[in-house]
Design an enzyme around this catalytic site. Structure first.
Site, PDB file in Angstrom:
ATOM      1  N   GLU A   1      -2.151  41.351  -5.736  1.00  0.00           N
ATOM      2  CA  GLU A   1      -1.680  42.701  -5.379  1.00  0.00           C
ATOM      3  C   GLU A   1      -2.472  43.260  -4.201  1.00  0.00           C
ATOM      4  OE1 GLU A   1      -2.685  44.661  -8.985  1.00  0.00           O
ATOM      5  OE2 GLU A   1      -0.764  44.263  -9.955  1.00  0.00           O
TER       6      GLU A   1
ATOM      7  N   ASP B   1      -8.564  44.030 -24.538  1.00  0.00           N
ATOM      8  CA  ASP B   1      -9.257  43.012 -23.745  1.00  0.00           C
ATOM      9  C   ASP B   1     -10.563  42.542 -24.364  1.00  0.00           C
ATOM     10  OD1 ASP B   1      -7.223  43.500 -22.002  1.00  0.00           O
ATOM     11  OD2 ASP B   1      -8.476  44.094 -20.306  1.00  0.00           O
TER      12      ASP B   1
ATOM     13  N   ALA C   1      -1.800  44.842 -20.915  1.00  0.00           N
ATOM     14  CA  ALA C   1      -1.496  46.064 -21.645  1.00  0.00           C
ATOM     15  C   ALA C   1      -0.614  45.837 -22.883  1.00  0.00           C
ATOM     16  CB  ALA C   1      -0.862  47.093 -20.706  1.00  0.00           C
TER      17      ALA C   1
ATOM     18  N   GLY D   1      -8.186  53.406 -23.356  1.00  0.00           N
ATOM     19  CA  GLY D   1      -7.244  52.584 -22.598  1.00  0.00           C
ATOM     20  C   GLY D   1      -5.956  52.417 -23.387  1.00  0.00           C
ATOM     21  N   PHE D   2      -5.162  51.424 -23.023  1.00  0.00           N
ATOM     22  CA  PHE D   2      -3.875  51.228 -23.703  1.00  0.00           C
ATOM     23  C   PHE D   2      -4.056  50.985 -25.200  1.00  0.00           C
ATOM     24  CE2 PHE D   2      -2.743  49.972 -19.310  1.00  0.00           C
ATOM     25  CZ  PHE D   2      -1.692  50.837 -19.121  1.00  0.00           C
ATOM     26  N   GLY D   3      -5.000  50.105 -25.567  1.00  0.00           N
ATOM     27  CA  GLY D   3      -5.204  49.774 -26.974  1.00  0.00           C
ATOM     28  C   GLY D   3      -5.701  50.958 -27.776  1.00  0.00           C
TER      29      GLY D   3
END
Lengths: 436, 436
Positions: free
Chosen positions: B172, B301, B317, B16-18
């Protein structure tokens, strides 16, 4: 109900090329049109191999049937037709019946294993979006599993991809797999070398693309070899196992096997109780109706009809579209109490793509090979793709892939185990020592 | 093996982002980096709701991790981490172990049902590409089944879509569902009127988007109502059944229920045997390492850490990316025998999208609502999308959807039955007589 004012019901079964054109054409007549399909989307089959090989996303080659027919006099229903009640003129769904005055069956064909249905789990075919994402998953997963094995010091795996069947789908898949292995993924792995992947195309007959002239078949084979595909013609597959293809007594190890060797007509053909050929296609009258039921038409891959020269019409989109239009026109003629016309196919030529800059084209006596055939194929297919948005997106994707050698939809979705993926036997493995 | 020359192994769990930022940053140090993920692709989570609502294709918001890290000193392995052997410094996969000198765990979070796992089949959450296509299938199928029912003269179905949870994902989803029902599909059905669809957003707390300032929450609620969403705050869901949501003793019929009410950290957090909070997040040291194991870091997270003002850092993020970089820098500092620095989050502001031309933004004391917030959200997210090709494609899709009110990926793939979709009860049905 006033029968004099009653609007005839036309039911179209199937939202492929034939069904869509039939529904669109007949909607201009004073009828109520209902199109039934078990999917909500029309699939642009000529580009399905691009989804299977991670070049395009499903959404780029499929459009909702409802959306394609928006604003037209066509009711679109999602449902699986199970049978027909020809006597009472009703189409039977699982939980409902739809009455018709005219019926156009355009249920198409699916891949067939000729009595070897047990091969299907090990050698998926390519007819639906779901088939395409499953093939994509298997191809990408084979590289990932080989990389993991090598990176963890468990040895190198010889990756063999075997495509069974040298028709248009088999040739497209093999050519594109070669591009993926030898170019797209060439520099993305650390522990394996994707360039060592073998792509093998097996064809039972003496030449690939047998529907084309012999010189074009020979050219296609040459182009395939140039792309790095091993072509074996006159080779009959006698068995398919979890990680191998049997050719007589020879066992060809295979990480992934793809089936492109045969199609059979939809089983709905038999439900019409009309005569069928060996592939299950319905032998239609010259006006595409079936014997004893002038109100029932069969069009597209499910219909069997000869052209003016006595040759069976091929299962391709132009035939299906012309047939769909002809069936709709016969209904319009009936309503105007005019005579129906027999169907005559107008052959505008055939094109097959083989891979990057490779293809063949046959326009009557004009035979073209190579990059010009490939470009013709490309632009004609992008042009016929349904929806302007899709045409723009597919064109961008294509240009991007061509110049960068990248492929835009390399997703493994679903399970990350490869059913039947077994450790290769010792003789197939070159041991690779890793320092760590 | 010469231990003086031995290159340290850094293993990163999660792409993921991390995890991506950690791997990319630490790859500059003299180490061997291995990134392990159970998917082959990085998913750009901020746009996942667009896949769930048929606006984008999976391939447009997901890129192969291997491709993102091409040319870098990172070995990418597809595999599911099952446990850690902290004493012997090994990561355990199902069929192999990967040794490490440094470990960065960035396994993220998933949706959680707070002890009501039995709700999951009736109310899917949104964390993966597979979740998104399943939600898309349910939404589109609900309209199709209602249309079929009405077209066959079996009566009208009141379509209710219920979104549980008023955080960013719930907002959303609800805003976009309203756009689909009231605009995109408005003119595509013959027997039903999609505009009659109710979109209900249920939030347990007193306001939606509680992480934002109160005036922005109020603005978001107003924008949601303007889009056609019924917002119910301070409303606790007490049960979820196949076609209904229970709110105390009240039964709210629901064709589709979506779960956006809670996240729990990956279960891998507990395998680290460090203290965790109630959501399963690992309570990390100020340098993001875990107690007693300075060689093990947790980022993103899955990590629980307070900012300089004593507030818990949110699971977004920018936090994950800054943490990933910080963990990688601590490893680099160790290798250079320099002291590690504590992690400090730099908050550059927050943005949430609500729907067509609707959003909120909070940059310190500057609060923005409406179309400017929406445009900021849009451009920042397209800018951060991984891959130039994806940015171009997503921008085209977005512009296309905005001006035409069409959505490009309206595919129902997989099963065309809606599990738990039952015929609505009489009182919920307005009988519609069809002439045929």
């Amino acid at each position: 109900m006033d029968n004099n004012k009653r609007v005839p019901n036309v039911v179209v079964v199937g939202g492929g090329f034939g069904g869509l054109v039939a529904a669109r054409t007949v909607a201009h007549s004073p009828v109520r049109v209902t199109l039934i399909d078990r999917k909500n989307h029309h699939t642009f089959q000529p580009l399905l191999y691009q989804v299977a090989t991670a070049g395009l996303s499903p959404g780029e080659i499929a459009s909702p049937i409802r959306s394609i027919l928006r604003g037209r006099n066509v009711e679109v229903l999602l449902g699986e037709v199970q049978d027909f009640d020809l006597a009472n003129r009703r189409v039977k769904l699982a939980d409902a019946e739809v009455p018709y005055d005219y019926l156009i069956v355009a249920a198409g064909a699916s891949h067939a294993y000729f009595g070897h249905e047990e091969w299907e789990p090990f050698a998926p075919g390519l007819k639906t979006i779901e088939d395409a994402t499953e093939i994509r998953r298997r191809i990408l997963l084979a590289f990932e599993l080989a990389e993991r094995r090598a990176a963890l010091g468990e040895g190198q795996t010889q990756l063999n991809f075997v495509v069974v069947g040298g028709g248009p789908t088999g040739v497209e898949l093999a050519g594109t797999l070669a591009e993926i292995a030898h170019h797209v993924l060439a520099h993305e792995f650390h522990a394996i070398d994707p360039k060592r992947t073998r792509i093998v195309l097996l064809e039972g007959g003496p030449r690939v693309l047998p529907a084309y002239a012999e010189d074009l078949s020979r050219s296609a084979e040459k182009q395939l070899r140039h792309l790095g595909v091993e072509v074996q013609t006159s080779t009959m597959v006698t068995g398919i196992e979890p990680s191998a293809v049997m050719i007589g007594q020879t066992r060809l190890p295979a990480s992934v096997v793809l089936w492109a060797a045969g199609v059979a007509a939809s089983s709905l053909g038999k439900k019409l109780k009309a005569p069928t050929d060996r592939a299950g296609r319905v032998l239609v009258n010259p006006d595409l109706s079936i014997p004893e039921h002038p109100e029932v038409f069969v069009v597209g891959d499910l219909a069997a009809l000869k052209d003016d020269e006595g040759k069976w019409l091929p299962g391709v989109a132009p035939v299906a579209m012309q047939e769909g239009k002809a069936a709709a026109r016969s209904i319009a003629a009936d309503l105007k109490k005019k005579p129906r016309k027999n169907f005559h196919y107008i052959d505008k030529g055939s094109l097959a793509t083989i891979g990057r800059s490779a293809g063949i084209a046959q326009f009557g006596k004009l035979h073209i090979s190579g990059v010009i055939a490939w470009l013709s194929w490309l632009f004609i297919h992008i042009f016929f793709l349904i929806g302007f948005r899709n045409r723009v997106l597919v064109f961008i994707q294509w240009a991007w892939s061509y110049f960068t050698y990248e492929r835009g939809a390399r997703l493994i979705t679903g399970d990350t185990n490869l059913p039947g993926w077994t450790e290769p036997k010792a003789e197939e493995t070159e041991v690779h020592h890793q320092t760590s």
